[in-house]
Each structure stands twice: as C-alpha cells, then as structure tokens.
Design a protein around this motif. Structure first.
Motif, PDB file in Angstrom:
ATOM      1  N   LEU A  58       0.809  -1.220   0.000  1.00 42.58           N
ATOM      2  CA  LEU A  58       0.000   0.000   0.000  1.00 42.58           C
ATOM      3  C   LEU A  58       0.842   1.269   0.000  1.00 42.58           C
ATOM      4  CD1 LEU A  58      -3.195   0.618   2.074  1.00 42.58           C
ATOM      5  CD2 LEU A  58      -1.382   2.313   2.081  1.00 42.58           C
ATOM      6  N   LEU A  59       1.766   1.401   0.945  1.00 43.87           N
ATOM      7  CA  LEU A  59       2.433   2.682   1.157  1.00 43.87           C
ATOM      8  C   LEU A  59       3.128   3.228  -0.085  1.00 43.87           C
ATOM      9  CD1 LEU A  59       3.852   2.288   4.783  1.00 43.87           C
ATOM     10  CD2 LEU A  59       1.826   3.523   4.018  1.00 43.87           C
ATOM     11  N   PRO A  60       3.873   2.421  -0.845  1.00 43.75           N
ATOM     12  CA  PRO A  60       4.523   2.991  -2.033  1.00 43.75           C
ATOM     13  C   PRO A  60       3.537   3.483  -3.084  1.00 43.75           C
ATOM     14  CG  PRO A  60       5.523   0.881  -1.423  1.00 43.75           C
ATOM     15  CD  PRO A  60       4.273   1.022  -0.620  1.00 43.75           C
ATOM     16  N   ALA A  61       2.309   2.956  -3.050  1.00 42.57           N
ATOM     17  CA  ALA A  61       1.323   3.315  -4.069  1.00 42.57           C
ATOM     18  C   ALA A  61       0.586   4.615  -3.777  1.00 42.57           C
ATOM     19  CB  ALA A  61       0.317   2.182  -4.226  1.00 42.57           C
ATOM     20  N   ILE A  87      -4.579   5.166   8.004  1.00 45.88           N
ATOM     21  CA  ILE A  87      -4.051   5.781   6.790  1.00 45.88           C
ATOM     22  C   ILE A  87      -3.935   7.295   6.932  1.00 45.88           C
ATOM     23  CG2 ILE A  87      -6.325   6.080   5.722  1.00 45.88           C
ATOM     24  CD1 ILE A  87      -3.028   5.037   3.951  1.00 45.88           C
ATOM     25  N   GLY A  88      -4.638   7.874   7.909  1.00 52.57           N
ATOM     26  CA  GLY A  88      -4.584   9.317   8.103  1.00 52.57           C
ATOM     27  C   GLY A  88      -3.178   9.832   8.348  1.00 52.57           C
ATOM     28  N   ARG A  89      -2.385   9.059   9.066  1.00 56.07           N
ATOM     29  CA  ARG A  89      -1.009   9.481   9.352  1.00 56.07           C
ATOM     30  C   ARG A  89      -0.188   9.558   8.070  1.00 56.07           C
ATOM     31  NH1 ARG A  89       3.074   6.526  13.703  1.00 56.07           N
ATOM     32  NH2 ARG A  89       4.915   7.773  13.245  1.00 56.07           N
ATOM     33  N   THR A  90      -0.331   8.559   7.204  1.00 57.58           N
ATOM     34  CA  THR A  90       0.408   8.553   5.944  1.00 57.58           C
ATOM     35  C   THR A  90      -0.021   9.708   5.053  1.00 57.58           C
ATOM     36  OG1 THR A  90       0.646   6.153   6.041  1.00 57.58           O
ATOM     37  CG2 THR A  90       0.922   7.187   3.893  1.00 57.58           C
ATOM     38  N   LEU A  91      -1.321   9.941   4.961  1.00 58.28           N
ATOM     39  CA  LEU A  91      -1.820  11.012   4.114  1.00 58.28           C
ATOM     40  C   LEU A  91      -1.406  12.385   4.631  1.00 58.28           C
ATOM     41  CD1 LEU A  91      -5.406   9.669   3.350  1.00 58.28           C
ATOM     42  CD2 LEU A  91      -3.422   9.666   1.837  1.00 58.28           C
ATOM     43  N   THR A  92      -1.360  12.530   5.945  1.00 62.53           N
ATOM     44  CA  THR A  92      -0.915  13.802   6.519  1.00 62.53           C
ATOM     45  C   THR A  92       0.528  14.090   6.130  1.00 62.53           C
ATOM     46  OG1 THR A  92      -2.421  13.592   8.402  1.00 62.53           O
ATOM     47  CG2 THR A  92      -0.546  15.068   8.668  1.00 62.53           C
ATOM     48  N   ALA A  93       1.373  13.058   6.188  1.00 62.99           N
ATOM     49  CA  ALA A  93       2.780  13.236   5.838  1.00 62.99           C
ATOM     50  C   ALA A  93       2.962  13.570   4.359  1.00 62.99           C
ATOM     51  CB  ALA A  93       3.567  11.964   6.177  1.00 62.99           C
ATOM     52  N   LEU A  94       2.124  12.988   3.492  1.00 64.20           N
ATOM     53  CA  LEU A  94       2.285  13.193   2.054  1.00 64.20           C
ATOM     54  C   LEU A  94       1.617  14.467   1.557  1.00 64.20           C
ATOM     55  CD1 LEU A  94       1.697   9.556   0.750  1.00 64.20           C
ATOM     56  CD2 LEU A  94       3.844  10.830   0.736  1.00 64.20           C
ATOM     57  N   ALA A  95       0.397  14.712   2.014  1.00 63.19           N
ATOM     58  CA  ALA A  95      -0.381  15.823   1.479  1.00 63.19           C
ATOM     59  C   ALA A  95      -0.377  17.049   2.382  1.00 63.19           C
ATOM     60  CB  ALA A  95      -1.823  15.379   1.230  1.00 63.19           C
ATOM     61  N   GLY A  96      -0.026  16.861   3.655  1.00 61.91           N
ATOM     62  CA  GLY A  96      -0.074  17.958   4.609  1.00 61.91           C
ATOM     63  C   GLY A  96      -1.425  18.021   5.290  1.00 61.91           C
TER      64      GLY A  96
END
Length: 410
Positions: A58-61, A87-96
């Motif tokens: 998931l994460l690399p995608a 998934i909120g943590r990952t999205l926060t890091a990528l999108a802000g």
C-alpha cells in the motif's frame, strides 16, 4: 489550489453506522479509495463515485494514486479512526494536514474498551500490523491490561505462542471480532491452552490481554538496570548497576536517537529503546558474533527495531543518522573514535563513555579538562560467602565521563 482529500472512518457496521455528514461526503466523492472490504460496505446507489482499491504494497502506491486523481473530489476510507494507527497518518505526511478533512468513526480500541469495561485512558495499545511480534514483549507487565491490533487471522495464535515462550502462559487472551457490526463475537482463552490454533478467527479483530507472569519467569521492570540474566552475553555486558547509572546520564527522551558504540551485548541501546516506544538506537559492533547476539537480545526484550551495524568504529559510523546521544562502551583507544563521536553530535547532544582501563581513563580525563561535563568513578561491591561468613567482593571500578555538547566549557 489542490483539492481537499476527505478521509472517512467506517466501522464493521458499514453504511448503517455512518453519521449523515460522512454519508454526504462519500456520496459526493468522484473517487472512492479504500480496501476491498471497506468499499464493499458502501451501497452503489448512494456512492456512485469511481472505486479504487488499494494495491499491495500500500504505502509505495499512495503518492501515485493521489497524483492520478488530482483535482477530483477524493474520499479515502479508513477503518475506525483514521488518525489512530490508520491511513490518516500517511496522508498527513504526504499531502499535509491542511489538505485533509478527517471524519473519524469510533476506533476498534474504543469499542473494545466499551465491551470489556476497561477505561480507555488506562489501557495501552500495541499495534502488530506490519510490526515484529517481538514488539509486544516490552509491554508485558504483571497485572497489565493490553489491547493488540492484530495483523491477520493467525495473529492470536502467534501471540499465544510468544506468551508461552516468554513466561506469560497464564495470560488471558480474548479476541474481539467485528466490533460494532452484526457479526461481533468475543473468543476467550489463555496462552497455555494454545487457543486459536484452528484458525477460526476473523481477520478484523482486536486482542485483549490480561497479563499474568508465570512463576519463576524473570521480572523485567520499566526502569533502566534490567537483571544481567535477561541478556545473552559472552562477558561483554555493562553490568546492571553501572548500566542504570549510564542510562541516567544519557537521559533518553521520546524520539531521540542513540549511538551505542562498542555494543557488546546491546544492553545500553536496548534499555534506551525500552525507555519509550519512540526512542531509537543504533548499536555499532565490530564482532559479527556479538552483533548477532545484540539482535537476539533486542528481539527477546521487546525492541526488535534496534539497528545493528557490524564493523569497526569510527569507520562504521560514517553515514549514520545524526545522534542525539552517544555511548561509548568499548574501543576508546581506537584512533579518532572520540573525535568522530564528538563531531557527530549536534549542539545539546550528550556523550557518555565508560572505561575500566588506565589508558582509556587518561583519554577521558583529557577530554574532561577540554570540554567539562562530569567525570565520576563508579564502584560496586557484592556480598559473597567468605568461609562461614559474608564479605564484600569489589567489581572493577568504572570511570565515566558524561558531557553535553555546548554546555559550559564544552
């Protein structure tokens, strides 16, 4: 301006359990992203958007998927509370955080505490999703209640096996499946009874532990200075009382990184990481046999994330992440070692070095004159039989230099 990304939490109760605001968000979305199980919970008539299942891994995608749907109304589905191991943590890091609109659902942990009658604020949660099972060991304490986030249907049986192996066989294990949904079920057993090995466990579950230490199992507390018997070693071990004093001088804090140079059995790095789950450590050890032993000790004591670098210092220090603190437990007389460790530290970083030899002591005395800090001698004696009486046996005294870079005279 980039469009906002909605992150909507959903539970095992599916569409029926969603508040109206979450339903409106999902109904208006042009693109719905989530796991197949989550997407199947949404009625097509109410949620007509294009459905995209997360690929594996998931994460690399994630970055590519967000870029592919840039400018469209995107809603990402998450299990329960997206910001709680989600998934909120990952999205926060990528999108802000400014681009996210998070609409949480009660987490599985909230449901579990409600079913068990456990206060949420007094219950520790350990995630085993994409993490080594040994991570659990550091959280095991007699009488403690733990909630574990399981990775798959095999997790409860694996947890039970680890508990038996580590001396916690009497621990009660409850598996709470499909919490909040119509198929909710609670299974009950103890580790010694070898439960859940038939595989009849729903993959969507939370594991509740009532921890009970077996009689005779080694007791491990939360403060530095674990019993020496907790470690596999060949004699290269910072002994318990000196270790406790050394960790006190290093003063670990959440999120900080330690270099444990001359790792030996890994005890300093291991107990640094046990101080807080966010603490990180790199052990540097020139002996391949000892490096392997460090990894085994780290796993057995619940900090499998300890990184081990095999090679002689200072050469092996090149390229490592900047440390917040450095401990030198061996090899002080290696040319350039002290300078390399000192230079690697940022302002405010701490260095602690221990030695039992006169040659290394002279080096520490010189650095003490140049940089200040504290120079102390630690002496420990243990009571031993002397004929029919008892006397003191003195261990070799340890000279310790501790200093904070940028402090007075440093």
């Amino acid at each position: 301006m980039n469009a906002a990304i909605s992150v909507v939490g959903i539970g095992a109760d599916g569409w029926d359990g969603l508040p109206e605001a979450s339903r409106r968000t999902l109904g208006a979305a042009e693109v719905l992203i989530g796991g197949p199980r989550q997407l199947d919970l949404l009625p097509a008539a109410d949620c007509p958007g294009t459905r995209v299942a997360w690929p594996r891994p998931l994460l690399p995608a994630v970055p590519g998927l967000l870029a592919a749907h840039e400018g469209r109304r995107v809603a990402v589905l998450a299990s329960g509370d997206p910001m709680f191991y989600g998934i909120g943590r990952t999205l926060t890091a990528l999108a802000g955080p400014g681009r996210l609109r998070v609409q949480p659902h009660p987490s599985s942990v909230s449901y579990a505490c409600a079913r068990l009658g456990w206060p949420l604020d007094a219950t520790e949660t350990v995630s085993l999703v994409a993490r080594p099972l040994d991570t659990l060991t550091a959280a095991l304490h007699d009488g403690r209640r733990l909630l574990l986030l399981g990775e798959d249907a095999d997790t409860p049986a694996r947890v039970a096996a680890l508990l038996r192996e580590r001396g916690w066989g009497a621990t009660r294990i409850r598996v709470l499946e499909q919490l909040g949904g119509p198929a909710e079920r609670i299974l009950d057993g103890t580790a010694d009874a070898r439960p859940y090995e038939d595989g009849d466990v729903d993959p969507l579950h939370v594991i509740a532990l009532d921890c009970v230490r077996d009689s005779g199992a080694l007791r491990l507390g939360t403060t530095p200075g674990l019993p020496d018997e907790a470690y596999e070693h060949d004699g290269q071990l910072t002994k318990r009382y000196v270790r406790a004093a050394t960790l006190a001088a290093l003063a670990p804090a959440p999120g900080e990184l330690l270099w444990d140079v001359g790792g030996g059995s890994g005890s300093i790095g291991i107990e640094w990481m046990r101080a807080h789950r966010a603490c990180r450590a790199i052990a540097v050890e020139r002996s391949a046999d000892r490096a392997a032993r460090i990894s085994r000790n780290a796993a057995a004591l619940g900090v499998p994330g300890l990184k081990v670098v095999t090679g002689p210092a200072p050469a092996a220090l090149a390229g490592l992440d900047t440390p917040d603190a450095v401990f030198i437990g061996g090899g002080l007389t290696a040319p350039g070692l002290l300078d390399a460790c000192w230079d690697a530290l940022p302002a405010g970083g701490r260095l602690v070095a221990n030695t039992v030899t006169l040659e290394s002591e002279a080096l520490l005395a010189d650095r003490y004159r140049r940089h200040g800090g504290e120079l102390v001698r630690l002496a420990v004696a243990a009571a031993v039989p002397v004929g029919g009486f008892t006397g003191w046996r003195q261990a070799m005294p340890v000279t310790q230099w501790s200093v904070t870079k940028g402090s007075t005279n440093a």
